[in-house]
Design a protein around this motif. Structure first.
Motif, PDB file in Angstrom:
ATOM      1  N   LYS A  54     -54.128  80.085  39.004  1.00 35.02           N
ATOM      2  CA  LYS A  54     -54.698  81.142  39.334  1.00 35.02           C
ATOM      3  C   LYS A  54     -54.660  82.636  38.504  1.00 35.02           C
ATOM      4  CE  LYS A  54     -54.590  80.652  44.734  1.00 35.02           C
ATOM      5  NZ  LYS A  54     -54.265  81.442  45.917  1.00 35.02           N
ATOM      6  N   GLU A  55     -54.194  82.458  37.155  1.00 37.56           N
ATOM      7  CA  GLU A  55     -54.314  83.475  36.307  1.00 37.56           C
ATOM      8  C   GLU A  55     -53.958  82.798  35.081  1.00 37.56           C
ATOM      9  OE1 GLU A  55     -49.162  82.629  35.737  1.00 37.56           O
ATOM     10  OE2 GLU A  55     -49.918  83.421  37.752  1.00 37.56           O
ATOM     11  N   TYR A  56     -53.506  83.441  34.000  1.00 35.91           N
ATOM     12  CA  TYR A  56     -53.407  82.839  32.424  1.00 35.91           C
ATOM     13  C   TYR A  56     -52.218  82.919  32.534  1.00 35.91           C
ATOM     14  CZ  TYR A  56     -58.100  85.206  32.235  1.00 35.91           C
ATOM     15  OH  TYR A  56     -59.460  85.250  32.319  1.00 35.91           O
ATOM     16  N   GLN A  57     -51.865  81.830  31.544  1.00 28.01           N
ATOM     17  CA  GLN A  57     -50.877  81.832  30.662  1.00 28.01           C
ATOM     18  C   GLN A  57     -51.018  81.649  29.787  1.00 28.01           C
ATOM     19  OE1 GLN A  57     -48.047  79.093  32.366  1.00 28.01           O
ATOM     20  NE2 GLN A  57     -47.604  80.138  34.411  1.00 28.01           N
ATOM     21  N   LEU A  58     -50.336  82.986  28.417  1.00 32.47           N
ATOM     22  CA  LEU A  58     -49.558  81.432  26.914  1.00 32.47           C
ATOM     23  C   LEU A  58     -48.654  80.942  26.929  1.00 32.47           C
ATOM     24  CD1 LEU A  58     -50.247  85.194  25.644  1.00 32.47           C
ATOM     25  CD2 LEU A  58     -52.564  84.010  25.759  1.00 32.47           C
TER      26      LEU A  58
END
Length: 292
Positions: A54-58
Motif C-alpha cells: 500500500k506504499e512506495y518503497q525504494l
C-alpha cells in the motif's frame, strides 16, 4: 555497519503529506534463503508468489545482484548500484541471486503529496529501475534515515520526509545524467568510499579496499586522491573521527570503548588523532557539546 538494521513504524497515522513506514539495511550472504525472518507482519512475502504493498518503497542494492519483476514493467536484472521503485497497489516480486546474495537499503513511504510527484514528475511504473552506481551521498542519506528512525526524536517523520524528497530527486538526476561506461573509475572510487563506511569498525587495509573496488593499489591511491582530495587512509580516519563525534555526543559509551569500537590502535592514539582534527580531546569535546 550492522548486517541488519530494520525499523517499522506500525502506528503511522500522523496525517502527514509524507509518511515514512519503514527504513532499513540488510545484508543477505550467498547461499541464504530470502527473505529473512526479520521483517514485520505484512512485509514478509514469498518471492514465488510476490505481493502488493500500500506504499512506495525504494530499494538500493549496494552489493550482489538479483531480480525484480513487476506487473507493469516485467522482469529486470538488478545489479550493484541500482535503485528500484515499488509502487503501491502493484504486484511485484524481487530477490537476490542465491549464489551472490546482496546488500540493500530501503525506505517505505506514502502520502498525498508523494503520489503527486511520484506519479507525475519522477518515476514510471514501466521503468522502475534507476542506475545511480555506488554513490556515497545516497548511501549517507539511507544511513541518516536509519539513524533518525532509530532515535525517533521530535518531528522525526518530517525529517525523514525531507530526506525521501531529496533522495528521489537525487537518484533521478544521477540516472538521467549518468555516464554509461561500465569501467567508470569514478564509480569505483565511490564504491570504495561506501566500503569504508561499511567497514568503519573493522580492521581493513587499503590494499583490500582497492582489490574489492576492482583496482590495483597504486592506481586506486592515485585516483582516490584526485577525486577525494585526500589519501584513502586519511579518508577512512576522517570517517572514524566523524563517527566518534556522533558517539561522544549521543551516547554514554566510555571513550576507551569508542576507541576500540572504531579500530584505533589505542585510546591514547585515538585521543591524539581526535585532538589534531577537532582541536579538542574526546573528554573536552563530550563535556562541551553534551552540556549544551
Amino acid at each position: 555497519m550492522e548486517r541488519t538494521s530494520i525499523k517499522y513504524f506500525v502506528n503511522n497515522s500522523l496525517g502527514l503529506d509524507r509518511n515514512i513506514s519503514s527504513v532499513g539495511f540488510e545484508e543477505i550472504p550467498p547461499n541464504t534463503s530470502y527473505p529473512t525472518s526479520n521483517h514485520s507482519v505484512g512485509y514478509y512475502f514469498n518471492p514465488d508468489k510476490g505481493r502488493v504493498l500500500k506504499e512506495y518503497q525504494l530499494i538500493y542494492v549496494t552489493d550482489g545482484e538479483g531480480v525484480l519483476e513487476t506487473g507493469s514493467g516485467g522482469v529486470f536484472a538488478i545489479k550493484r548500484g541500482m535503485i528500484f521503485v515499488l509502487f503501491p497497489g502493484e504486484w511485484h516480486t524481487y530477490y537476490p541471486n542465491y549464489q551472490t546474495g546482496w546488500s540493500h537499503y530501503w525506505i517505505g513511504f506514502c502520502g498525498s503529496e508523494v503520489d503527486n510527484w511520484m506519479r507525475n514528475e519522477y518515476c514510471s511504473r514501466k521503468s522502475p529501475v534507476f542506475r545511480v552506481g555506488i554513490n556515497d551521498e545516497i548511501v549517507s542519506l539511507f544511513r541518516k534515515a536509519i539513524n533518525v528512525a532509530n532515535e525517533e526524536l521530535s518531528l522525526y517523520q518530517q525529517v525523514l520526509g525531507g530526506l525521501v524528497t531529496y533522495l528521489v530527486a537525487l537518484m533521478c538526476s544521477i540516472d538521467k545524467n549518468r555516464r554509461v561506461e561500465t569501467d567508470d573509475f569514478s564509480s569505483k572510487i565511490d564504491y570504495a568510499c561506501v566500503l569504508m563506511r561499511e567497514l568503519i569498525d573493522q580492521s581493513v587495509s587499503m590494499q583490500e579496499i582497492a582489490e574489492k573496488s576492482g583496482m590495483g593499489y597504486s592506481l586506486f591511491r592515485k585516483l582516490f586522491k584526485e577525486r577525494m582530495h585526500c589519501a584513502p587512509v586519511q579518508y577512512l580516519q576522517n570517517l572514524r573521527i566523524q563517527k566518534a563525534i556522533e558517539l561522544l555526543t549521543t551516547t554514554t559509551i566510555p571513550i576507551k570503548e569508542i576507541a576500540y569500537l572504531l579500530n584505533f590502535e589505542s585510546p591514547a592514539y585515538f585521543s591524539a588523532r581526535f585532538r589534531k582534527q577537532t582541536g579538542r580531546s574526546p573528554v573536552e569535546y563530550r563535556d562541551e557539546f553534551c552540556s549544551k
